[in-house]
Enzyme design. Structure first.
Site, short mmCIF file in Angstrom:
data_model
loop_
_atom_site.label_atom_id
_atom_site.label_comp_id
_atom_site.label_asym_id
_atom_site.label_seq_id
_atom_site.Cartn_x
_atom_site.Cartn_y
_atom_site.Cartn_z
N ASP A 80 4.50 14.39 -30.60
CA ASP A 80 3.50 15.44 -30.82
C ASP A 80 2.21 15.03 -30.11
OD1 ASP A 80 3.56 17.81 -33.23
OD2 ASP A 80 1.59 17.38 -32.37
N ASN A 120 10.40 21.90 -29.14
CA ASN A 120 9.89 22.80 -30.17
C ASN A 120 8.38 22.97 -30.14
OD1 ASN A 120 9.88 23.96 -33.05
ND2 ASN A 120 8.71 22.07 -33.27
N TYR A 170 2.02 34.68 -25.71
CA TYR A 170 3.04 34.12 -26.61
C TYR A 170 4.37 34.83 -26.38
CZ TYR A 170 5.25 32.22 -30.82
OH TYR A 170 6.11 31.57 -31.68
N LYS A 228 7.76 33.08 -24.80
CA LYS A 228 9.02 32.96 -25.54
C LYS A 228 10.16 33.72 -24.84
CE LYS A 228 7.45 30.23 -28.79
NZ LYS A 228 7.87 28.83 -28.87
N ILE A 271 8.01 32.23 -40.15
CA ILE A 271 8.29 31.07 -41.00
C ILE A 271 6.96 30.57 -41.55
CG2 ILE A 271 9.41 28.78 -41.06
CD1 ILE A 271 11.28 31.10 -40.10
N THR A 314 4.51 28.08 -41.95
CA THR A 314 4.15 26.77 -41.40
C THR A 314 2.63 26.78 -41.17
OG1 THR A 314 4.26 27.44 -39.08
CG2 THR A 314 6.34 26.68 -40.06
P1 NAD Z 1 3.18 24.08 -36.24
O1 NAD Z 1 1.79 24.39 -35.78
O2 NAD Z 1 3.36 23.52 -37.61
O3 NAD Z 1 3.91 23.11 -35.22
C1 NAD Z 1 3.67 23.10 -33.84
C2 NAD Z 1 3.51 21.67 -33.40
O4 NAD Z 1 3.38 21.62 -31.98
C3 NAD Z 1 2.24 21.03 -33.99
O5 NAD Z 1 2.56 19.82 -34.62
C4 NAD Z 1 1.36 20.81 -32.76
O6 NAD Z 1 0.51 19.68 -32.86
C5 NAD Z 1 2.40 20.66 -31.67
N1 NAD Z 1 1.83 20.91 -30.33
C6 NAD Z 1 0.97 21.89 -29.95
N2 NAD Z 1 0.66 21.75 -28.65
C7 NAD Z 1 1.35 20.67 -28.20
C8 NAD Z 1 1.44 20.03 -26.94
N3 NAD Z 1 0.74 20.46 -25.89
N4 NAD Z 1 2.25 18.95 -26.83
C9 NAD Z 1 2.95 18.49 -27.90
N5 NAD Z 1 2.88 19.05 -29.12
C10 NAD Z 1 2.09 20.13 -29.27
O7 NAD Z 1 3.94 25.45 -36.10
P2 NAD Z 1 5.51 25.82 -36.22
O8 NAD Z 1 5.54 27.17 -36.79
O9 NAD Z 1 6.28 24.74 -36.85
O10 NAD Z 1 5.90 25.97 -34.68
C11 NAD Z 1 6.95 25.26 -34.06
C12 NAD Z 1 7.57 26.13 -33.00
O11 NAD Z 1 8.17 27.26 -33.62
C13 NAD Z 1 6.58 26.69 -31.97
O12 NAD Z 1 7.18 26.66 -30.68
C14 NAD Z 1 6.40 28.13 -32.42
O13 NAD Z 1 6.05 28.97 -31.36
C15 NAD Z 1 7.80 28.43 -32.92
N6 NAD Z 1 7.92 29.57 -33.83
C16 NAD Z 1 7.27 29.58 -35.02
C17 NAD Z 1 7.42 30.68 -35.85
C18 NAD Z 1 6.72 30.77 -37.18
O14 NAD Z 1 6.71 31.86 -37.78
N7 NAD Z 1 6.15 29.70 -37.70
C19 NAD Z 1 8.24 31.75 -35.45
C20 NAD Z 1 8.90 31.69 -34.24
C21 NAD Z 1 8.74 30.58 -33.43
#
Ligand code: NAD
Length: 253
Positions: A38, A91, A157, A161, A190, A192
């Site tokens: 991360d 991710n 975004y 995606k 989700i 988060t």
């Molecule tokens: P989150 O913010 O908890 O996790 C994202 C993580 O990515 C964080 O720990 C952040 O520090 C890290 N990050 C950001 N920029 C970075 C970089 N340049 N290099 C390395 N790490 C980096 O959010 P999440 O919801 O767990 O998201 C995880 C993935 O799931 C993302 O790709 C997000 O787009 C995708 N997603 C989330 C949802 C949702 O509803 N939460 C839905 C669809 C997709």
């Protein structure tokens, strides 16, 4: 699926919180050694400690996935410590705020595309170099329901995606002959830190979002983690190029 990933080496980016952390823990529960990565070191180290507390093996490597030197160093660190890379979960991502296309700034566009799309490509590139050397592997990329339909509050975004979905299919076809499977998971909303500090902040908006999921609720990070473990494991040995929705029926409507 106990010990489905026994003795495997897995990598999870964006593993300091949310879906990434839940998946790192799920990989460890299945018997895998897990490299946690991360940009946020404190959260990443915390995930590593949680795995070690469970009796698992884990290592944290700081990396910004939008930087090729960081990603190259990340994969080198995995190989230096564990000698191989069996499963990768690409991710890391950011939401990119909200805005209409004609009002959206170039800086926001570049930031989101660089992390969410270029970051996945860079991870694929260096992971595949290693997987070609060792004769195979399995990769899962995090896309989104916003990679399949319109409606993202952030134009970059949704574009990023959709790009991840395209890149996943392309990689799956290119590397199937080399025994490398590449799939994407497409989560619905989700709970988060990303959504709690964004789309879900306004209670009315949160209600509206929940009502769009036919199952009538948000998903949990663990529900995505279980899917990623399955896609990564030999149980999914004939699955590649798939974009798997885990969305409570969101895109079925
Ligand atoms: P989150 O913010 O908890 O996790 C994202 C993580 O990515 C964080 O720990 C952040 O520090 C890290 N990050 C950001 N920029 C970075 C970089 N340049 N290099 C390395 N790490 C980096 O959010 P999440 O919801 O767990 O998201 C995880 C993935 O799931 C993302 O790709 C997000 O787009 C995708 N997603 C989330 C949802 C949702 O509803 N939460 C839905 C669809 C997709």
């Amino acid at each position: 699926m106990p010990n489905n990933l026994h003795n495997k080496v897995s990598l999870v980016t964006g593993a300091a919180s949310g879906i990434g952390r839940a998946t790192a823990l799920a990989f460890a529960k299945e018997g895998s050694k897990v490299v946690v990565s991360d940009v946020r070191s404190e959260g990443g180290e915390e995930t590593t400690s949680l795995i070690k507390d469970m009796g698992g093996e884990s290592l944290f490597v700081h990396a910004d996935v939008s930087r090729s030197d960081h990603v190259e160093n990340l994969i080198s660190s995995v190989i230096r410590h564990y000698g191989r890379l069996d499963c990768s979960f690409n991710n890391a991502g950011v939401s990119g705020g909200s805005g209409l296309i004609h009002e959206y700034s170039e800086d926001d566009w570049d930031k989101v595309i660089n992390i969410n799309l270029k970051g996945v490509w860079l991870c694929l590139k260096y992971e595949i170099i290693q997987m070609l050397k060792q004769g195979g592997g399995s990769i899962v990329n995090t896309a989104s329901i916003m990679g399949l339909v319109g409606g993202s509050r952030s134009p970059s975004y949704g574009a990023s995606k959709h790009g991840v979905v395209g890149l996943t299919k392309n990689a799956a076809v290119q590397y199937a002959p080399s025994n490398i499977r590449v799939n994407a998971v497409c989560p619905g909303y989700i709970r988060t830190p990303m959504t709690e500090q964004g789309a879900l902040l306004d209670p009315d908006n949160a209600e509206r979002i929940i009502s769009r999921h036919p199952l009538g609720r948000l998903g949990t990070p663990e529900e995505i983690a279980d899917t990623v473990v399955w896609l990564s494991s030999d149980a999914a040995s004939f699955v590649t190029g798939h974009t798997m929705t885990v969305d409570g029926g969101y895109v079925a409507q």
